[in-house]
Motif scaffolding. Structure first.
Motif, mmCIF file in Angstrom:
data_model
loop_
_atom_site.group_PDB
_atom_site.id
_atom_site.type_symbol
_atom_site.label_atom_id
_atom_site.label_comp_id
_atom_site.label_asym_id
_atom_site.label_seq_id
_atom_site.Cartn_x
_atom_site.Cartn_y
_atom_site.Cartn_z
ATOM 1 N N ALA A 100 0.828 -1.206 0.000
ATOM 2 C CA ALA A 100 0.000 0.000 0.000
ATOM 3 C C ALA A 100 0.861 1.253 0.000
ATOM 4 C CB ALA A 100 -0.936 -0.010 1.210
ATOM 5 N N CYS A 101 1.939 1.240 0.763
ATOM 6 C CA CYS A 101 2.835 2.398 0.803
ATOM 7 C C CYS A 101 3.515 2.618 -0.541
ATOM 8 C CB CYS A 101 3.874 2.219 1.905
ATOM 9 S SG CYS A 101 3.200 2.340 3.573
ATOM 10 N N LEU A 102 3.984 1.543 -1.160
ATOM 11 C CA LEU A 102 4.615 1.664 -2.473
ATOM 12 C C LEU A 102 3.614 2.165 -3.514
ATOM 13 C CD1 LEU A 102 6.777 -1.580 -2.451
ATOM 14 C CD2 LEU A 102 7.647 0.762 -2.514
ATOM 15 N N ALA A 103 2.373 1.672 -3.442
ATOM 16 C CA ALA A 103 1.349 2.120 -4.382
ATOM 17 C C ALA A 103 1.044 3.598 -4.177
ATOM 18 C CB ALA A 103 0.082 1.281 -4.211
ATOM 19 N N TRP A 104 0.932 4.025 -2.927
ATOM 20 C CA TRP A 104 0.666 5.434 -2.645
ATOM 21 C C TRP A 104 1.802 6.309 -3.158
ATOM 22 C CZ3 TRP A 104 -3.726 7.435 -0.186
ATOM 23 C CH2 TRP A 104 -3.697 8.812 0.024
ATOM 24 N N LEU A 105 3.034 5.868 -2.924
ATOM 25 C CA LEU A 105 4.200 6.618 -3.395
ATOM 26 C C LEU A 105 4.195 6.732 -4.915
ATOM 27 C CD1 LEU A 105 6.980 7.929 -3.044
ATOM 28 C CD2 LEU A 105 7.963 5.631 -2.980
ATOM 29 N N ALA A 106 3.950 5.614 -5.589
ATOM 30 C CA ALA A 106 3.929 5.635 -7.056
ATOM 31 C C ALA A 106 2.847 6.582 -7.566
ATOM 32 C CB ALA A 106 3.683 4.225 -7.587
ATOM 33 N N ASN A 107 1.663 6.507 -6.970
ATOM 34 C CA ASN A 107 0.570 7.371 -7.403
ATOM 35 C C ASN A 107 0.888 8.844 -7.134
ATOM 36 O OD1 ASN A 107 -2.418 7.405 -8.300
ATOM 37 N ND2 ASN A 107 -2.444 8.646 -6.451
ATOM 38 N N MET A 108 1.485 9.112 -5.986
ATOM 39 C CA MET A 108 1.842 10.479 -5.629
ATOM 40 C C MET A 108 2.837 11.075 -6.618
ATOM 41 S SD MET A 108 3.462 11.804 -2.021
ATOM 42 C CE MET A 108 5.082 11.115 -2.389
ATOM 43 N N ARG A 261 16.308 -7.746 -2.012
ATOM 44 C CA ARG A 261 16.527 -7.169 -0.684
ATOM 45 C C ARG A 261 15.755 -7.969 0.357
ATOM 46 N NH1 ARG A 261 19.041 -2.961 1.351
ATOM 47 N NH2 ARG A 261 18.393 -2.075 3.339
ATOM 48 N N LEU A 262 16.442 -8.305 1.446
ATOM 49 C CA LEU A 262 15.817 -8.976 2.578
ATOM 50 C C LEU A 262 15.216 -7.921 3.500
ATOM 51 C CD1 LEU A 262 15.373 -11.600 4.258
ATOM 52 C CD2 LEU A 262 17.591 -11.112 5.351
ATOM 53 N N MET A 263 13.949 -8.135 3.891
ATOM 54 C CA MET A 263 13.277 -7.233 4.823
ATOM 55 C C MET A 263 12.793 -8.023 6.026
ATOM 56 S SD MET A 263 11.068 -4.467 2.631
ATOM 57 C CE MET A 263 11.912 -3.102 1.822
ATOM 58 N N ILE A 264 13.099 -7.526 7.218
ATOM 59 C CA ILE A 264 12.712 -8.184 8.457
ATOM 60 C C ILE A 264 11.423 -7.528 8.951
ATOM 61 C CG2 ILE A 264 13.500 -9.005 10.689
ATOM 62 C CD1 ILE A 264 15.268 -9.730 8.216
ATOM 63 N N GLU A 267 10.919 -4.526 11.402
ATOM 64 C CA GLU A 267 11.374 -3.194 11.038
ATOM 65 C C GLU A 267 10.174 -2.296 10.738
ATOM 66 O OE1 GLU A 267 15.542 -3.721 8.674
ATOM 67 O OE2 GLU A 267 13.746 -4.323 7.600
ATOM 68 N N PRO A 268 10.131 -1.057 11.244
ATOM 69 C CA PRO A 268 9.067 -0.140 10.846
ATOM 70 C C PRO A 268 9.065 0.011 9.324
ATOM 71 C CG PRO A 268 10.323 0.756 12.691
ATOM 72 C CD PRO A 268 11.073 -0.458 12.211
ATOM 73 N N VAL A 269 7.885 0.038 8.733
ATOM 74 C CA VAL A 269 7.796 0.055 7.277
ATOM 75 C C VAL A 269 8.441 1.300 6.690
ATOM 76 C CG1 VAL A 269 6.185 0.189 5.331
ATOM 77 C CG2 VAL A 269 5.801 -1.463 7.143
ATOM 78 N N ASP A 270 8.297 2.449 7.360
ATOM 79 C CA ASP A 270 8.904 3.656 6.802
ATOM 80 C C ASP A 270 10.420 3.538 6.737
ATOM 81 O OD1 ASP A 270 9.127 3.736 9.555
ATOM 82 O OD2 ASP A 270 8.749 5.891 9.718
ATOM 83 N N GLN A 271 11.034 2.959 7.782
ATOM 84 C CA GLN A 271 12.478 2.774 7.769
ATOM 85 C C GLN A 271 12.886 1.747 6.720
ATOM 86 O OE1 GLN A 271 14.860 4.517 9.623
ATOM 87 N NE2 GLN A 271 16.185 3.519 8.113
ATOM 88 N N ALA A 272 12.122 0.660 6.602
ATOM 89 C CA ALA A 272 12.432 -0.358 5.597
ATOM 90 C C ALA A 272 12.355 0.229 4.187
ATOM 91 C CB ALA A 272 11.463 -1.536 5.733
ATOM 92 N N LEU A 273 11.342 1.069 3.939
ATOM 93 C CA LEU A 273 11.209 1.709 2.624
ATOM 94 C C LEU A 273 12.360 2.668 2.362
ATOM 95 C CD1 LEU A 273 7.405 2.514 2.310
ATOM 96 C CD2 LEU A 273 8.756 1.081 0.781
ATOM 97 N N ARG A 274 12.724 3.444 3.376
ATOM 98 C CA ARG A 274 13.821 4.394 3.202
ATOM 99 C C ARG A 274 15.113 3.654 2.857
ATOM 100 N NH1 ARG A 274 13.374 6.568 7.711
ATOM 101 N NH2 ARG A 274 12.118 8.376 7.114
ATOM 102 N N ASP A 275 15.411 2.593 3.597
ATOM 103 C CA ASP A 275 16.629 1.823 3.326
ATOM 104 C C ASP A 275 16.583 1.196 1.943
ATOM 105 O OD1 ASP A 275 17.414 2.493 5.868
ATOM 106 O OD2 ASP A 275 16.936 0.543 6.749
ATOM 107 N N LEU A 277 14.864 2.212 -0.775
ATOM 108 C CA LEU A 277 14.979 3.196 -1.846
ATOM 109 C C LEU A 277 16.383 3.785 -1.917
ATOM 110 C CD1 LEU A 277 11.495 4.845 -1.356
ATOM 111 C CD2 LEU A 277 12.226 3.511 -3.321
ATOM 112 N N GLN A 278 17.015 3.981 -0.777
ATOM 113 C CA GLN A 278 18.398 4.478 -0.782
ATOM 114 C C GLN A 278 19.330 3.456 -1.426
ATOM 115 O OE1 GLN A 278 19.087 5.473 3.336
ATOM 116 N NE2 GLN A 278 18.200 7.518 3.126
ATOM 117 N N ALA A 279 19.106 2.177 -1.124
ATOM 118 C CA ALA A 279 19.919 1.131 -1.739
ATOM 119 C C ALA A 279 19.710 1.093 -3.242
ATOM 120 C CB ALA A 279 19.592 -0.225 -1.111
#
Length: 283
Positions: A100-108, A261-264, A267-275, A277-279
């Motif tokens: 949902a966060c990725l979809a919102w970001l893409a739409n934005m 990318r491995l995601m645990i 991890e808060p989703v905002d931090q996981a997304l930030r890491d 996208l930076q990668a």
């Protein structure tokens, strides 16, 4: 989460830190005018027709035949293994929120976004489009998703050919649980269609650390098979085999030109997304 809460959670997460991060937002010319539609909160004000507003005292957005540079499709694993719980939530709940966060970001950012729900009984496909009405349809499908049964069998992969011929950026959210390389077969098909592919591999912290204090058996969520365990005695051997599995998985995907990318899931989703996208920017 309800549809409304999923939408709000995604908006709240993304609004805080990602505005302007996606460089694919359209600027300049190169698009043919198609039609007007009423302004909706969140629409890009660059496409507001101010002359029409001056004449009508109403806000209208100019839509074009080609609205975006990038077409993104989210692939979500809806098999029973995604019902694995670590703490307060399951992998499926984390996957819904992440998608949902990725979809919102893409739409934005003005990108079209679509969805493949990978279910035991087939593949649900939602074509990539832009706009908040479409985004709500995508959220609704995420809410209806499993998890149940086995991963989608290869016999259903043919449905992907009906999804259109345009190249897309595919983001596959999965726990990478497979019995007969069915995920690799899917990725080989998607690669043959020349899509760019990203795999976000979800694992629980309790899986990584074999943290099952108080449990004496483990159950395979897809087959129902159970095995007795003694976490204290198994931990060292388990850690070695897990490290080998993760290394083999990473190499198998990189060998297919898949970004991994491995995601645990603690991890808060905002931090996981930030890491994440930076990668991507660094790669």
């Amino acid at each position: 989460m309800s549809l409304r809460n999923l939408s709000l959670a995604a908006k709240t997460t993304i609004d805080g830190f990602m505005t302007g991060a996606n460089k694919s937002a359209i600027k300049g010319t190169g698009m043919e005018f198609s039609q007007y539609r009423s302004y909706m909160p969140g629409d890009d004000l660059r496409w507001m027709d101010w002359k029409l507003y001056a004449r009508s005292d109403r806000y209208y957005i100019r839509e074009s035949e080609s609205e975006t540079n990038i077409s993104i499709r989210l692939l979500v694993d809806a098999s029973a293994s995604m019902d694995h719980r670590d703490g307060d939530h399951t992998k499926m709940e984390y996957a819904r929120y992440l998608a949902a966060c990725l979809a919102w970001l893409a739409n934005m950012q003005g990108d079209a976004v679509g969805l493949y729900m990978l279910r035991e009984d087939g593949i649900f496909s939602l074509a990539a489009r832009q706009g908040f009405q479409h985004l709500n349809r995508l959220f609704y499908q995420l809410e209806q998703a499993g998890p149940k049964g086995h991963f989608t069998q290869p016999i259903y992969y043919k449905d992907i050919y009906a999804g259109g011929q345009s190249r897309e950026l595919l983001v596959f959210i999965t726990d990478m649980y497979q019995q007969q390389d069915e995920l690799y077969k899917l990725l080989d098909l998607l690669g043959a269609l020349r899509h760019e592919i990203i795999v976000l591999h979800l694992m629980g912290r309790n899986e990584l650390e074999l943290d099952y204090t108080g449990y004496t058996t483990l159950e395979d969520l897809e087959t129902g098979a159970t095995i007795p365990i003694n976490a204290g005695e198994l931990k060292e051997a388990y850690s070695q085999r897990l490290a080998q599995y993760l290394d083999d998985t990473r190499k198998a995907l990189l060998g297919r030109n898949v970004w991994y990318r491995l995601m645990i899931t603690d991890e808060p989703v905002d931090q996981a997304l930030r890491d994440f996208l930076q990668a991507r920017v660094r790669s």
